[in-house]
Design a protein around this motif. Structure first.
Motif, PDB file in Angstrom:
ATOM      1  N   ASP A 137       1.149   1.921  -8.824  1.00 13.12           N
ATOM      2  CA  ASP A 137       2.044   1.084  -9.641  1.00 13.12           C
ATOM      3  C   ASP A 137       2.721   0.029  -8.517  1.00 13.12           C
ATOM      4  OD1 ASP A 137       2.873  -0.177 -11.945  1.00 13.12           O
ATOM      5  OD2 ASP A 137       4.730   1.047 -11.923  1.00 13.12           O
ATOM      6  N   LEU A 138       2.690  -1.108  -8.819  1.00 12.62           N
ATOM      7  CA  LEU A 138       3.254  -2.277  -7.726  1.00 12.62           C
ATOM      8  C   LEU A 138       4.209  -3.066  -8.668  1.00 12.62           C
ATOM      9  CD1 LEU A 138       0.171  -3.256  -5.708  1.00 12.62           C
ATOM     10  CD2 LEU A 138       1.740  -1.605  -4.977  1.00 12.62           C
ATOM     11  N   PRO A 139       5.321  -3.652  -7.813  1.00  9.97           N
ATOM     12  CA  PRO A 139       6.189  -4.371  -8.268  1.00  9.97           C
ATOM     13  C   PRO A 139       5.744  -5.479  -9.207  1.00  9.97           C
ATOM     14  CG  PRO A 139       7.013  -4.064  -6.328  1.00  9.97           C
ATOM     15  CD  PRO A 139       5.568  -3.356  -6.369  1.00  9.97           C
TER      16      PRO A 139
ATOM     17  N   SER B   8       0.826  -1.395  -0.004  1.00  7.76           N
ATOM     18  CA  SER B   8      -0.024   0.012  -0.170  1.00  7.76           C
ATOM     19  C   SER B   8       0.894   1.426   0.085  1.00  7.76           C
ATOM     20  CB  SER B   8      -0.896   0.209   1.078  1.00  7.76           C
ATOM     21  OG  SER B   8      -1.848  -1.106   1.231  1.00  7.76           O
ATOM     22  N   PHE B   9       1.933   1.241   0.755  1.00 10.74           N
ATOM     23  CA  PHE B   9       2.850   2.465   0.810  1.00 10.74           C
ATOM     24  C   PHE B   9       3.629   2.498  -0.510  1.00 10.74           C
ATOM     25  CE2 PHE B   9       7.139   4.000   1.635  1.00 10.74           C
ATOM     26  CZ  PHE B   9       6.723   5.258   2.353  1.00 10.74           C
ATOM     27  N   LEU B  10       3.888   1.537  -1.224  1.00 11.97           N
ATOM     28  CA  LEU B  10       4.690   1.487  -2.574  1.00 11.97           C
ATOM     29  C   LEU B  10       3.591   1.993  -3.571  1.00 11.97           C
ATOM     30  CD1 LEU B  10       6.812  -1.692  -2.855  1.00 11.97           C
ATOM     31  CD2 LEU B  10       7.350   0.701  -2.588  1.00 11.97           C
TER      32      LEU B  10
END
Length: 78
Positions: free
Chosen positions: A14-16, A5-7
């Protein structure tokens, strides 16, 4: 707040996992957002299979391409 959520908050959602699925780097401001293989078919060349495997393992976790991994390790800005 969880790490994903922080990322997502930092990167505009956008997430990994998104970057890996789309075979690219995380979008700015964290990564460069570029595909791992350029439109002309070129990709980063590694010294050996072990180096390539290390970068790929890190990319699968962080979503950062090898160039962005190097920048972060060196303490450089995008």
């Amino acid at each position: 707040m969880s790490i994903p959520s922080f990322l997502a908050a930092l990167s505009g959602g956008d997430l990994p996992v998104d970057a890996v699925r789309e075979e690219r780097c995380l979008r700015e401001p964290i990564g460069c957002g570029l595909p791992l293989v350029a439109e002309d078919g070129t990709a980063r060349v590694f010294w050996d299979a072990d180096e390539a495997a290390r970068y790929q393992a890190e990319w699968r976790i962080t979503g950062l391409c090898p160039d962005c991994q190097d920048r972060i390790e060196a303490g450089e800005d995008l």
